[in-house]
Design a protein around this motif. Structure first.
Motif, PDB file in Angstrom:
ATOM      1  N   GLU A 263       0.851  -1.201   0.000  1.00 55.87           N
ATOM      2  CA  GLU A 263       0.000   0.000   0.000  1.00 55.87           C
ATOM      3  C   GLU A 263       0.887   1.252   0.000  1.00 55.87           C
ATOM      4  N   PRO A 264       0.886   2.052  -1.068  1.00 53.83           N
ATOM      5  CA  PRO A 264       0.095   1.877  -2.292  1.00 53.83           C
ATOM      6  C   PRO A 264       0.658   0.757  -3.178  1.00 53.83           C
ATOM      7  N   SER A 265      -0.169   0.290  -4.112  1.00 53.65           N
ATOM      8  CA  SER A 265       0.206  -0.794  -5.009  1.00 53.65           C
ATOM      9  C   SER A 265       0.135  -0.324  -6.461  1.00 53.65           C
ATOM     10  N   ALA A 266       0.900  -1.003  -7.318  1.00 56.18           N
ATOM     11  CA  ALA A 266       0.911  -0.615  -8.725  1.00 56.18           C
ATOM     12  C   ALA A 266       1.179  -1.835  -9.606  1.00 56.18           C
ATOM     13  N   GLU A 267       0.479  -1.897 -10.735  1.00 57.27           N
ATOM     14  CA  GLU A 267       0.811  -2.839 -11.805  1.00 57.27           C
ATOM     15  C   GLU A 267       1.836  -2.167 -12.707  1.00 57.27           C
ATOM     16  N   VAL A 268       2.769  -2.953 -13.215  1.00 56.32           N
ATOM     17  CA  VAL A 268       3.789  -2.418 -14.110  1.00 56.32           C
ATOM     18  C   VAL A 268       3.537  -2.969 -15.501  1.00 56.32           C
ATOM     19  N   ASP A 269       3.435  -2.075 -16.479  1.00 53.95           N
ATOM     20  CA  ASP A 269       3.194  -2.451 -17.876  1.00 53.95           C
ATOM     21  C   ASP A 269       4.402  -2.085 -18.735  1.00 53.95           C
ATOM     22  N   ILE A 270       4.531  -2.797 -19.844  1.00 56.27           N
ATOM     23  CA  ILE A 270       5.530  -2.436 -20.845  1.00 56.27           C
ATOM     24  C   ILE A 270       4.825  -2.262 -22.188  1.00 56.27           C
ATOM     25  N   GLY A 271       5.455  -1.544 -23.099  1.00 53.95           N
ATOM     26  CA  GLY A 271       4.904  -1.431 -24.439  1.00 53.95           C
ATOM     27  C   GLY A 271       4.793  -2.805 -25.069  1.00 53.95           C
ATOM     28  N   CYS A 272       3.673  -3.076 -25.738  1.00 56.43           N
ATOM     29  CA  CYS A 272       3.403  -4.401 -26.295  1.00 56.43           C
ATOM     30  C   CYS A 272       4.558  -4.860 -27.202  1.00 56.43           C
ATOM     31  N   VAL A 273       5.095  -6.045 -26.893  1.00 53.92           N
ATOM     32  CA  VAL A 273       6.224  -6.564 -27.666  1.00 53.92           C
ATOM     33  C   VAL A 273       5.773  -7.143 -29.001  1.00 53.92           C
ATOM     34  N   PHE A 274       4.462  -7.360 -29.160  1.00 56.41           N
ATOM     35  CA  PHE A 274       3.950  -7.955 -30.397  1.00 56.41           C
ATOM     36  C   PHE A 274       3.654  -6.884 -31.459  1.00 56.41           C
ATOM     37  N   CYS A 275       3.018  -5.778 -31.034  1.00 62.51           N
ATOM     38  CA  CYS A 275       2.631  -4.748 -32.002  1.00 62.51           C
ATOM     39  C   CYS A 275       3.441  -3.467 -31.844  1.00 62.51           C
ATOM     40  N   LYS A 276       4.404  -3.467 -30.884  1.00 60.00           N
ATOM     41  CA  LYS A 276       5.243  -2.289 -30.639  1.00 60.00           C
ATOM     42  C   LYS A 276       4.415  -1.055 -30.284  1.00 60.00           C
ATOM     43  N   GLY A 277       3.317  -1.285 -29.534  1.00 63.33           N
ATOM     44  CA  GLY A 277       2.498  -0.176 -29.060  1.00 63.33           C
ATOM     45  C   GLY A 277       1.407   0.272 -29.997  1.00 63.33           C
ATOM     46  N   ALA A 278       1.302  -0.356 -31.185  1.00 68.28           N
ATOM     47  CA  ALA A 278       0.289   0.085 -32.153  1.00 68.28           C
ATOM     48  C   ALA A 278      -1.103  -0.402 -31.778  1.00 68.28           C
ATOM     49  N   GLY A 279      -1.197  -1.444 -30.989  1.00 71.46           N
ATOM     50  CA  GLY A 279      -2.489  -2.020 -30.630  1.00 71.46           C
ATOM     51  C   GLY A 279      -2.753  -3.294 -31.405  1.00 71.46           C
ATOM     52  N   CYS A 280      -3.003  -4.397 -30.680  1.00 73.67           N
ATOM     53  CA  CYS A 280      -3.250  -5.685 -31.332  1.00 73.67           C
ATOM     54  C   CYS A 280      -4.151  -6.526 -30.448  1.00 73.67           C
ATOM     55  N   ARG A 281      -4.428  -7.755 -30.920  1.00 76.97           N
ATOM     56  CA  ARG A 281      -5.314  -8.654 -30.168  1.00 76.97           C
ATOM     57  C   ARG A 281      -4.709  -9.006 -28.810  1.00 76.97           C
ATOM     58  N   VAL A 282      -3.381  -9.199 -28.762  1.00 75.30           N
ATOM     59  CA  VAL A 282      -2.730  -9.622 -27.521  1.00 75.30           C
ATOM     60  C   VAL A 282      -2.849  -8.546 -26.444  1.00 75.30           C
ATOM     61  N   CYS A 283      -2.600  -7.292 -26.809  1.00 73.46           N
ATOM     62  CA  CYS A 283      -2.679  -6.200 -25.822  1.00 73.46           C
ATOM     63  C   CYS A 283      -4.059  -5.566 -25.763  1.00 73.46           C
ATOM     64  N   LYS A 284      -5.018  -6.191 -26.452  1.00 75.15           N
ATOM     65  CA  LYS A 284      -6.401  -5.698 -26.477  1.00 75.15           C
ATOM     66  C   LYS A 284      -6.469  -4.248 -26.977  1.00 75.15           C
ATOM     67  N   THR A 285      -5.661  -3.993 -27.981  1.00 74.12           N
ATOM     68  CA  THR A 285      -5.587  -2.706 -28.690  1.00 74.12           C
ATOM     69  C   THR A 285      -5.102  -1.550 -27.814  1.00 74.12           C
ATOM     70  N   THR A 286      -4.583  -1.844 -26.604  1.00 71.63           N
ATOM     71  CA  THR A 286      -4.128  -0.761 -25.719  1.00 71.63           C
ATOM     72  C   THR A 286      -2.678  -0.361 -25.985  1.00 71.63           C
ATOM     73  N   GLY A 287      -1.912  -1.270 -26.590  1.00 70.90           N
ATOM     74  CA  GLY A 287      -0.494  -0.998 -26.797  1.00 70.90           C
ATOM     75  C   GLY A 287       0.366  -1.300 -25.589  1.00 70.90           C
ATOM     76  N   TRP A 288      -0.254  -1.821 -24.487  1.00 66.91           N
ATOM     77  CA  TRP A 288       0.473  -2.111 -23.245  1.00 66.91           C
ATOM     78  C   TRP A 288       0.223  -3.547 -22.795  1.00 66.91           C
ATOM     79  N   LEU A 289       1.227  -4.146 -22.128  1.00 66.05           N
ATOM     80  CA  LEU A 289       1.102  -5.490 -21.555  1.00 66.05           C
ATOM     81  C   LEU A 289       1.550  -5.455 -20.096  1.00 66.05           C
TER      82      LEU A 289
END
Length: 348
Positions: A263-289
């Motif tokens: 507390e406090p807590s945080a999730e850590v994301d990285i730019g999607c390694v599959f679409c390089k941040g463009a948005g894809c099925r794996v990152c659910k079009t967010t560009g983040w994983l």
């Protein structure tokens, strides 16, 4: 019976045995055949052996001497013939083996296939090396864990809704297969005074199985405790780790989240390694994983382990090794790690 035969008949029987032996030895083609002939004539109940026993029944000393001489001649002839045929058969067997088992020394040698380190172990070793280079020690703990260490001491009492977040294998009411390696942190804090800087890698277990989950998987959890540890320290350590692991240009972001033991807590994301941040099925079009969870240690955890929360602060984090491996090598099915398909494993 031989004792009822005349001396002439006894000598005649020796001649008959010799002729029969010559006929039998001529038919021998294998060592097994030779053994049968040897038993027939020289064995304990063989024909020549029986004649030697009959020698005592000859009353006349002169005839007995002659009969004994002839028996010895026959015996020596049989033994010499058997040895000679055995030698020939063994030589023939050796020649046959040399012809059928010969090695062509002009052929190229056969390559020896060497084993490879499993991709999970490769990534686990890489994670350890990165944190060790930052001064973290490595700690281990039991996989069959007490409920107290797996939940209670991490601020997850029996009626806490956070227990629903982890589908647990219960051995008894108070014993579980650990659902994370965080119990190792509690055990270390109970026996060690600050400052602390450790990671706890190991196997964990949850009732879950699909393309992204298995009932057994690996985690690495980390803990740092001192008198003045801040969220900035947490961000610095994790950003350094992520960019060492995924590449120095990897985008990183922290999102607010909830864990009972931080507390406090945080999730850590990285730019999607599959679409390089463009948005894809794996990152659910967010560009983040999402790659790991983290936060500052909840003061309640410090209290239960005997640390003074007014004096000490710290941060903790945890990641799934399988997930890190899947992201690093763009693998879309966790089950591939455990199917032992050499076509997959040889790629690493």
């Amino acid at each position: 019976m031989d004792e009822l035969l005349s001396p002439e008949q006894l000598l005649s029987s020796l001649t008959q045995i010799e002729e029969a032996f010559r006929s039998d030895i001529a038919k021998v083609a294998t060592l097994a055949d030779l053994q049968q002939v040897r038993a027939k004539y020289s064995g304990k109940k063989g024909l020549v052996t029986a004649k030697m026993k009959a020698l005592s029944s000859v009353p006349d000393p002169v005839q007995k001497k002659e009969f004994g001489r002839r028996i010895n001649e026959l015996k020596n002839f049989v033994e010499d013939s058997l040895k000679g045929r055995e030698l020939l058969l063994k030589e023939g067997e050796q020649e046959r083996r040399l012809l059928t088992e010969k090695i062509d020394i002009t052929l190229p040698g056969k390559s020896v296939q060497f084993g490879r380190t499993h991709p999970i172990n490769q990534v686990l070793s890489e994670i350890k090396d990165i944190f060790v280079s930052m001064g973290f020690g490595i700690e281990d703990g039991p996989e069959v864990e007490l409920d107290h260490y797996n939940f209670e001491a991490l601020n997850i009492p029996r009626d806490h809704p956070a227990r629903d977040m982890q589908d647990t294998f219960y051995i008894s009411d108070d014993v579980v297969l650990r659902t994370h390696t965080s119990p190792v942190q509690v055990r270390v804090m109970e026996k060690t005074k600050p400052p602390l800087k450790i990671i706890a890698p190991g196997k964990v277990y949850r009732c879950d199985a699909d393309v992204s989950h298995t009932a057994m998987f690996h985690q690495v959890e980390g803990l740092m405790v001192d008198t003045d540890v801040s969220f900035g320290d947490l961000k610095g350590v994790l950003e350094l780790f992520i960019r060492s692991f995924f590449g120095k240009d990897t985008p990183v972001r922290f999102r607010p989240s909830y864990f009972p033991f931080t507390e406090p807590s945080a999730e850590v994301d990285i730019g999607c390694v599959f679409c390089k941040g463009a948005g894809c099925r794996v990152c659910k079009t967010t560009g983040w994983l999402e790659v790991l969870g983290s936060g500052l240690v909840n003061p309640r955890v410090f209290e239960m382990t005997g640390y003074d929360p007014a004096r000490y602060s710290g941060f903790a984090f945890g990641m799934g090794v399988e997930r890190m491996t899947m992201l690093k090598y763009s693998i879309d099915d966790i089950r591939l790690f455990y199917e032992n398909d050499l076509r997959f494993l040889r790629q690493f």
